[in-house]
Design an enzyme around this catalytic site. Structure first.
Site, PDB file in Angstrom:
ATOM      1  N   LYS A  24       0.831  -1.207   0.000  1.00 20.56           N
ATOM      2  CA  LYS A  24       0.000   0.000   0.000  1.00 20.56           C
ATOM      3  C   LYS A  24       0.870   1.263   0.000  1.00 20.56           C
ATOM      4  CE  LYS A  24      -3.813  -2.248   2.503  1.00 20.56           C
ATOM      5  NZ  LYS A  24      -4.560  -2.306   3.785  1.00 20.56           N
ATOM      6  N   TYR A  33     -12.032  -2.681  -3.025  1.00 20.95           N
ATOM      7  CA  TYR A  33     -12.546  -2.658  -1.647  1.00 20.95           C
ATOM      8  C   TYR A  33     -14.064  -2.450  -1.619  1.00 20.95           C
ATOM      9  CZ  TYR A  33      -8.089  -2.733   0.957  1.00 20.95           C
ATOM     10  OH  TYR A  33      -6.896  -3.102   1.537  1.00 20.95           O
ATOM     11  N   ARG A  61      -0.974 -14.754   3.925  1.00 16.89           N
ATOM     12  CA  ARG A  61      -1.766 -14.132   5.011  1.00 16.89           C
ATOM     13  C   ARG A  61      -1.104 -14.364   6.372  1.00 16.89           C
ATOM     14  NH1 ARG A  61      -6.347 -10.690   4.277  1.00 16.89           N
ATOM     15  NH2 ARG A  61      -7.385 -11.684   6.032  1.00 16.89           N
ATOM     16  N   THR A 101      -4.793  -7.758  10.833  1.00 24.04           N
ATOM     17  CA  THR A 101      -5.185  -6.476  10.214  1.00 24.04           C
ATOM     18  C   THR A 101      -4.666  -5.286  11.020  1.00 24.04           C
ATOM     19  OG1 THR A 101      -7.206  -7.549   9.446  1.00 24.04           O
ATOM     20  CG2 THR A 101      -7.205  -5.137   9.468  1.00 24.04           C
ATOM     21  N   ARG A 108       3.277  -7.077   9.350  1.00 28.10           N
ATOM     22  CA  ARG A 108       2.587  -5.945   9.996  1.00 28.10           C
ATOM     23  C   ARG A 108       3.102  -5.741  11.426  1.00 28.10           C
ATOM     24  NH1 ARG A 108      -3.406  -7.526   7.661  1.00 28.10           N
ATOM     25  NH2 ARG A 108      -3.392  -6.209   5.795  1.00 28.10           N
ATOM     26  N   ASN A 129      -1.670  -0.420   7.348  1.00 28.32           N
ATOM     27  CA  ASN A 129      -1.086  -1.719   7.692  1.00 28.32           C
ATOM     28  C   ASN A 129      -0.246  -2.303   6.555  1.00 28.32           C
ATOM     29  OD1 ASN A 129      -3.139  -2.414   6.025  1.00 28.32           O
ATOM     30  ND2 ASN A 129      -4.356  -3.497   7.551  1.00 28.32           N
ATOM     31  N   HIS A 189      -1.964  -5.281   1.435  1.00 30.91           N
ATOM     32  CA  HIS A 189      -3.193  -6.038   1.247  1.00 30.91           C
ATOM     33  C   HIS A 189      -2.802  -7.414   0.727  1.00 30.91           C
ATOM     34  CE1 HIS A 189      -6.949  -7.605  -0.192  1.00 30.91           C
ATOM     35  NE2 HIS A 189      -6.293  -7.925  -1.290  1.00 30.91           N
ATOM     36  N   GLU A 210      -9.561 -10.616  -7.358  1.00 31.13           N
ATOM     37  CA  GLU A 210      -8.688  -9.444  -7.202  1.00 31.13           C
ATOM     38  C   GLU A 210      -7.575  -9.405  -8.254  1.00 31.13           C
ATOM     39  OE1 GLU A 210      -9.267  -8.997  -2.367  1.00 31.13           O
ATOM     40  OE2 GLU A 210      -7.377  -9.738  -3.161  1.00 31.13           O
TER      41      GLU A 210
HETATM   42  P1  ATP Z   1      -6.606  -6.247   3.515  1.00 24.87           P
HETATM   43  O1  ATP Z   1      -7.932  -6.641   2.863  1.00 24.87           O
HETATM   44  O2  ATP Z   1      -6.201  -4.812   3.231  1.00 24.87           O
HETATM   45  O3  ATP Z   1      -5.516  -7.244   3.230  1.00 24.87           O
HETATM   46  P2  ATP Z   1      -7.458  -7.413   5.954  1.00 24.87           P
HETATM   47  O4  ATP Z   1      -7.987  -8.517   5.081  1.00 24.87           O
HETATM   48  O5  ATP Z   1      -6.477  -7.776   7.032  1.00 24.87           O
HETATM   49  O6  ATP Z   1      -6.780  -6.288   5.094  1.00 24.87           O
HETATM   50  P3  ATP Z   1     -10.099  -6.255   6.013  1.00 24.87           P
HETATM   51  O7  ATP Z   1     -11.114  -6.570   7.064  1.00 24.87           O
HETATM   52  O8  ATP Z   1     -10.284  -6.821   4.646  1.00 24.87           O
HETATM   53  O9  ATP Z   1      -8.665  -6.636   6.621  1.00 24.87           O
HETATM   54  O10 ATP Z   1      -9.977  -4.652   5.955  1.00 24.87           O
HETATM   55  C1  ATP Z   1      -9.491  -3.989   4.798  1.00 24.87           C
HETATM   56  C2  ATP Z   1      -8.700  -2.768   5.217  1.00 24.87           C
HETATM   57  O11 ATP Z   1      -9.560  -1.857   5.879  1.00 24.87           O
HETATM   58  C3  ATP Z   1      -7.603  -3.021   6.250  1.00 24.87           C
HETATM   59  O12 ATP Z   1      -6.407  -3.493   5.669  1.00 24.87           O
HETATM   60  C4  ATP Z   1      -7.420  -1.645   6.830  1.00 24.87           C
HETATM   61  O13 ATP Z   1      -6.582  -0.837   6.023  1.00 24.87           O
HETATM   62  C5  ATP Z   1      -8.835  -1.087   6.808  1.00 24.87           C
HETATM   63  N1  ATP Z   1      -9.494  -1.240   8.127  1.00 24.87           N
HETATM   64  C6  ATP Z   1      -9.946  -2.370   8.701  1.00 24.87           C
HETATM   65  N2  ATP Z   1     -10.487  -2.142   9.900  1.00 24.87           N
HETATM   66  C7  ATP Z   1     -10.384  -0.798  10.117  1.00 24.87           C
HETATM   67  C8  ATP Z   1     -10.751   0.077  11.200  1.00 24.87           C
HETATM   68  N3  ATP Z   1     -11.366  -0.385  12.288  1.00 24.87           N
HETATM   69  N4  ATP Z   1     -10.479   1.391  11.082  1.00 24.87           N
HETATM   70  C9  ATP Z   1      -9.844   1.866   9.971  1.00 24.87           C
HETATM   71  N5  ATP Z   1      -9.481   1.101   8.917  1.00 24.87           N
HETATM   72  C10 ATP Z   1      -9.741  -0.215   8.978  1.00 24.87           C
HETATM   73 MG    MG Z   2      -9.268  -8.193   3.376  1.00 30.82          MG
END
Ligand code: ATP
Ligand code: MG
Length: 211
Positions: A28, A68, A137, A143, A154, A174, A177, A188
């Site tokens: 990112k 997203y 992962r 996350t 992370r 973080n 992705h 994706e």
């Molecule tokens: P990613 O899809 O980016 O790999 P992930 O699968 O670990 O991350 P998801 O639940 O898919 O987590 O969330 C997508 C993205 O949304 C996270 O990577 C983060 O950048 C953002 N995000 C998630 N939770 C929060 C939160 N509580 N506040 C702000 N941003 C958040």
């Molecule tokens: Mg995700």
């Protein structure tokens, strides 16, 4: 005798679903701007997984929204996290979000995610190999970087939390992705790469492991 299933050769289905599994990784804008993309990519390469696609790309809003497109269940889950943080910090969610409805809060966070791509380019990769989705992962970690253990990317390179992101009204930073499931990966990869951009070659590891 069916040649495909003779000797040590695995049935084609096993090879397709497992050994040649593909996953999407986005470094990112926060990772690109911090200049740590090389170190992060090293971690994935060291596992033996193979890069089959790579590009630096400034994603427009259309791509961000395709990538997203979170559903109401995700909005609610994320909204609940943020509401809990508000409670722990004794912060009024009305001040930050103008609402106390978790689904509405999550939908605002979803907008922050689209804006994250305005901050700079992402370095996009497709990695391939046995159980690539799960392997990546596991290496990426939780996350929430503040909760990600050392040894995960992370955990080693990040310190952001839902609290910090909420206070600054931005997506959680973080670094990475990574696709969550094989189905998510397929969808994706097609958003970020054309089939011509994915290249076929052999890594030495494939000869060592005979796959
Ligand atoms: P990613 O899809 O980016 O790999 P992930 O699968 O670990 O991350 P998801 O639940 O898919 O987590 O969330 C997508 C993205 O949304 C996270 O990577 C983060 O950048 C953002 N995000 C998630 N939770 C929060 C939160 N509580 N506040 C702000 N941003 C958040
Ligand atoms: Mg995700």
């Amino acid at each position: 005798m069916n040649k495909q299933n003779s000797g040590n050769t695995k049935p084609a289905k096993f090879i397709n679903t497992n050994l040649k599994q593909r996953t999407l990784i986005l470094l990112k804008p926060d990772a690109v701007k911090r200049g740590i993309t090389g170190e992060i990519i090293d971690r994935f390469e060291q596992t033996g997984l193979k890069i089959v696609g790579a590009k630096l790309i400034k994603a427009d809003r259309g791509v961000a929204q395709k990538h997203y497109k979170k559903d109401a269940a995700w909005h609610k889950k994320v909204g609940e996290y943020n509401l809990k943080d508000c409670e722990d910090l004794d912060v009024d969610p009305m001040e930050i979000f103008g609402t106390t409805d978790p689904t509405e809060i999550g939908s605002q966070v979803n907008e922050w995610l689209f804006s994250m791509f305005d901050e700079g380019p992402v370095f996009a990769f497709v990695f391939e190999g046995p159980n690539a989705v799960k392997k990546v992962r596991t290496l990426v970690g939780s996350t929430y970087p503040d909760a990600a253990p050392p040894g995960t990317i992370r955990g080693d390179y990040g310190l952001d939390s839902a609290v910090m992101s909420m206070q600054k009204k931005r997506a959680l930073l973080n670094l990475i992705h990574a696709s969550g499931t094989v189905e998510e990966a397929q969808e994706e990869i097609s958003i970020w790469f054309s089939s011509e951009e994915l290249l076929d070659y052999r890594r030495a590891d494939e000869d060592v492991y005979h796959y």
